[in-house]
Design a protein around this motif. Sequence first.
Motif, PDB file in Angstrom:
ATOM      1  N   PRO A 226       0.802   4.021  -4.981  1.00  0.00           N
ATOM      2  CA  PRO A 226      -0.380   4.871  -4.805  1.00  0.00           C
ATOM      3  C   PRO A 226      -1.620   4.199  -5.396  1.00  0.00           C
ATOM      4  O   PRO A 226      -1.547   3.548  -6.446  1.00  0.00           O
ATOM      5  CB  PRO A 226      -0.020   6.149  -5.561  1.00  0.00           C
ATOM      6  N   ALA A 227      -2.754   4.368  -4.740  1.00  0.00           N
ATOM      7  CA  ALA A 227      -3.985   3.711  -5.189  1.00  0.00           C
ATOM      8  C   ALA A 227      -4.338   4.042  -6.639  1.00  0.00           C
ATOM      9  O   ALA A 227      -4.728   3.139  -7.384  1.00  0.00           O
ATOM     10  CB  ALA A 227      -5.134   4.067  -4.246  1.00  0.00           C
TER      11      ALA A 227
ATOM     12  N   VAL B  38       0.842  -1.187   0.000  1.00  0.00           N
ATOM     13  CA  VAL B  38       0.000   0.000   0.000  1.00  0.00           C
ATOM     14  C   VAL B  38       0.885   1.246   0.000  1.00  0.00           C
ATOM     15  O   VAL B  38       2.069   1.198   0.352  1.00  0.00           O
ATOM     16  CB  VAL B  38      -0.956   0.023   1.212  1.00  0.00           C
ATOM     17  N   ASP B  39       0.319   2.346  -0.408  1.00  0.00           N
ATOM     18  CA  ASP B  39       1.059   3.606  -0.481  1.00  0.00           C
ATOM     19  C   ASP B  39       1.637   3.945   0.896  1.00  0.00           C
ATOM     20  O   ASP B  39       0.940   3.879   1.912  1.00  0.00           O
ATOM     21  CB  ASP B  39       0.124   4.720  -0.955  1.00  0.00           C
ATOM     22  N   GLY B  40       2.912   4.310   0.932  1.00  0.00           N
ATOM     23  CA  GLY B  40       3.588   4.639   2.177  1.00  0.00           C
ATOM     24  C   GLY B  40       4.253   3.459   2.846  1.00  0.00           C
ATOM     25  O   GLY B  40       5.033   3.641   3.789  1.00  0.00           O
ATOM     26  N   GLU B  41       3.989   2.243   2.380  1.00  0.00           N
ATOM     27  CA  GLU B  41       4.589   1.046   2.975  1.00  0.00           C
ATOM     28  C   GLU B  41       5.848   0.684   2.203  1.00  0.00           C
ATOM     29  O   GLU B  41       5.786   0.267   1.047  1.00  0.00           O
ATOM     30  CB  GLU B  41       3.591  -0.122   2.936  1.00  0.00           C
ATOM     31  N   TRP B  42       7.013   0.828   2.855  1.00  0.00           N
ATOM     32  CA  TRP B  42       8.274   0.568   2.165  1.00  0.00           C
ATOM     33  C   TRP B  42       8.895  -0.761   2.567  1.00  0.00           C
ATOM     34  O   TRP B  42       9.961  -1.125   2.060  1.00  0.00           O
ATOM     35  CB  TRP B  42       9.261   1.711   2.405  1.00  0.00           C
ATOM     36  N   HIS B  43       8.260  -1.514   3.465  1.00  0.00           N
ATOM     37  CA  HIS B  43       8.730  -2.868   3.781  1.00  0.00           C
ATOM     38  C   HIS B  43       8.225  -3.814   2.684  1.00  0.00           C
ATOM     39  O   HIS B  43       7.152  -4.400   2.789  1.00  0.00           O
ATOM     40  CB  HIS B  43       8.205  -3.319   5.142  1.00  0.00           C
ATOM     41  N   ALA B  44       9.003  -3.955   1.638  1.00  0.00           N
ATOM     42  CA  ALA B  44       8.522  -4.670   0.450  1.00  0.00           C
ATOM     43  C   ALA B  44       8.836  -6.159   0.459  1.00  0.00           C
ATOM     44  O   ALA B  44       8.237  -6.910  -0.325  1.00  0.00           O
ATOM     45  CB  ALA B  44       9.130  -4.038  -0.804  1.00  0.00           C
TER      46      ALA B  44
END
Length: 363
Positions: free
Chosen positions: A142-143, A111-117
């Motif tokens: 981003p959505a 989801v947008d803002g989540e950088w733990h990929a």
Amino acid sequence: MSTSTSPRFPTATHSRELADRLWNAAAAGDEHTATDVVLRALDEGLDPESVLLDVIAKVQVRVGEEWAANRISVAQEHAATAINERAVTALSLHPTARRAPCRGPITVACVDGEWHALPARMLAEVLRLRGWQVDYLGAQVPAPHLISHLHTTKADAVALSASIPTRLPTAHAAITACQAIGVPVLVGGAAFGPDGRYAQLLGAQAWAPDARAAADRLAEAPLPRPRTDHQQLDDLPHLADQEYTLVARSSASLVRTVLLALPDAFPAMHGYDDVARERTAQDLAHIVEFLAAALYLDDEDLFTRFITWTARILQARNVAAQSLPPALNLFAHELKDFPRASRILRRGIEALTTDHTTAGTPV
């Protein structure tokens, strides 16, 4: 390379041995040894999914635990994570991991803002191993970009990942946007709670605690198609009081006000240098972010779990966790006209008082 026609599944002992070897390499910043551990296991005929989830994923969990215990630095944590990501890439390119798609299209994204990929990447690889046609979009999607992609690919489902609960309002918007165009959503990641309680609250079609369970769920049966005329965001009636919106919008001013008042409430802060004050400001900003998330979900437990975890993190770093109750009291004073926020902050203070692992933290 092994000529076996079917992969071998490593024993629990063998998995632990491989994980120990990979951990030693990742902790030392040795990318070549790390990838060699993975490739040798695959060459020996070990099942790629088992190597991915029972070795690499377990090492990544240990990376987080070692950082939380202050046994490795943030830089070492980032380096070890990057090495694990390269190990996943090496696995995905190995001949034993190449599978022709035999199932429909699935989109996997953070989801947008989540950088733990990395959790999402691991899910994408598991799904590929099981024959899905996977589009992996990576971190911080981003959505609008996600929806544009779905219009193009006609995915059977979307798998959304979020590790940090403060991303849940954004996750809710992404879930709703996907459903508005008829695409069902499976969610996963620590943000949705240990039992997936927030996945249900935010209206996702399914939740899974890990990549293996997510792949199993998608293989069981197609996810139910959502109603495109249903406005999911209206299903959180507590948001009508505007507390979430007002707290989120006033975050910066709340942090400034509390940071200025905190030395009088917690005198030890008078001795802080500029670096310590900057870190305190960051901690205060995190408090407001988690308070806002708790308001969005109307869940006090989300905030109390965060604040007691924060106290333990500070304690592991020999930082005074006793500064937290005064800070929460100052926030409560600033938000005295916000009943839900005041209640959540009081619960946070109570949780810190009764948490025996932090109550005696030295100043």
